[in-house]
Design a protein around this motif. Structure first.
Motif, PDB file in Angstrom:
ATOM      1  N   VAL A 152       5.168 -10.568  16.332  1.00 13.85           N
ATOM      2  CA  VAL A 152       4.190  -9.587  16.803  1.00 13.85           C
ATOM      3  C   VAL A 152       4.495  -9.186  18.241  1.00 13.85           C
ATOM      4  N   PHE A 173       4.736  -5.632  11.704  1.00 17.33           N
ATOM      5  CA  PHE A 173       4.051  -6.234  12.850  1.00 17.33           C
ATOM      6  C   PHE A 173       3.865  -5.230  13.984  1.00 17.33           C
ATOM      7  N   TYR A 191      -4.123  -9.485  13.482  1.00 18.41           N
ATOM      8  CA  TYR A 191      -3.631 -10.471  12.527  1.00 18.41           C
ATOM      9  C   TYR A 191      -4.427 -11.773  12.507  1.00 18.41           C
ATOM     10  N   GLY A 204      -5.340 -12.932   9.102  1.00 20.97           N
ATOM     11  CA  GLY A 204      -4.191 -13.462   8.383  1.00 20.97           C
ATOM     12  C   GLY A 204      -3.922 -14.913   8.721  1.00 20.97           C
ATOM     13  N   THR A 231      -4.147  -8.716   5.186  1.00 18.53           N
ATOM     14  CA  THR A 231      -4.071  -9.768   6.194  1.00 18.53           C
ATOM     15  C   THR A 231      -2.967  -9.452   7.197  1.00 18.53           C
ATOM     16  N   PHE A 232      -1.707  -9.649   6.792  1.00 18.45           N
ATOM     17  CA  PHE A 232      -0.589  -9.361   7.680  1.00 18.45           C
ATOM     18  C   PHE A 232       0.002  -7.974   7.448  1.00 18.45           C
TER      19      PHE A 232
END
Length: 256
Positions: A43, A53, A60, A63, A188-189
């Protein structure tokens, strides 16, 4: 013995059984730390360059929490059910006043305690490692019931897996086979814009967890496509948690 006494006794026994498995204790906390260190680095190296990312670090947070809310109950409860089946413990349990729902509730309480501690660790690491700017407000406290209901939901799911799998190895394989797709297909991600529009993300219970937690921890959270908001997502997660817990209780074998 009262129902509360039965649940308390089973919770204490299950907690001690977990603490005796030092490898399980270690990886319950070590696994999310590794995820944060790896994903946090990604990230930070790609904050605005597009791709998976590209969002700010705070995006995030759901996540990172989902890693323990999803994986830990599925594998722990599923494996515990499989161990009970292999050791003919459910047959012995049937001769006691402890019901299957009470047994599963005790297992859920143990997981709530474990994952609650892991969630606190995750929040600290996310801020320290990724520099995430967590939006703190009165609504942020809703993270607690989101985690609690998420754990209850996946404990019920884990009970179903443990009841259907033919061994502990089968439980682990099935848990990973279910958890990995859910982790990356539940907002989530991976943001929805990077996924095909035809994917029914709303079918995943983890989606409501991710949307709700993001709404109360990230100031730039995207609008909820269903207009549910934090409370609406919490209510949806609650309904699903009750349903999965009920199914998991019924799925537990009476005999082995």
């Amino acid at each position: 013995m009262s129902r509360a006494g039965r649940i308390r006794s089973e919770t204490v026994a299950a907690s001690r059984a977990f603490l005796r498995r030092r490898t399980a204790v270690f990886f319950t906390f070590f696994f999310p730390v590794i995820i944060i260190l790896i994903f946090g680095a990604l990230v930070q190296t790609q904050p605005t360059g597009g791709g998976v990312f590209a969002e700010p670090a705070a995006y995030y947070v759901p996540g990172y929490l989902a890693v323990v809310v999803l994986f830990t109950p599925l594998s722990r409860v599923g494996s515990e059910v499989a161990r009970h089946r292999e050791g003919a413990r459910f047959e012995k349990l049937a001769t006691t006043p402890l019901s299957r729902a009470e047994w599963l509730f005790a297992q859920t309480l143990v997981n709530v305690g474990i994952i609650g501690l892991a969630a606190v660790l995750i929040f600290g690491l996310v801020v320290g490692v990724t520099g995430a700017d967590i939006a703190v407000s009165a609504a942020t406290v809703l993270v607690v019931p989101f985690v609690l209901l998420g754990v209850a939901l996946f404990c019920g799911f884990g009970a179903v897996i443990g009841s259907l799998a033919d061994s502990q190895d089968g439980v682990i394989a099935a848990s990973n086979g279910i958890a990995l797709p859910l982790l990356f297909l539940s907002e989530t991600f991976v943001s929805p814009g990077l996924l095909p529009e035809w994917l029914p993300l709303w079918l995943s219970p983890l989606t409501y967890f991710a949307r709700g937690v993001r709404a109360v921890t990230y100031a730039g959270a995207p609008p909820d496509p269903f207009g549910l908001g934090p409370v609406g997502n919490l209510a949806a997660l609650g309904v699903l948690a009750v349903a999965f817990f009920a199914v998991g209780s019924v799925a537990l074998p009476r005999t082995d």
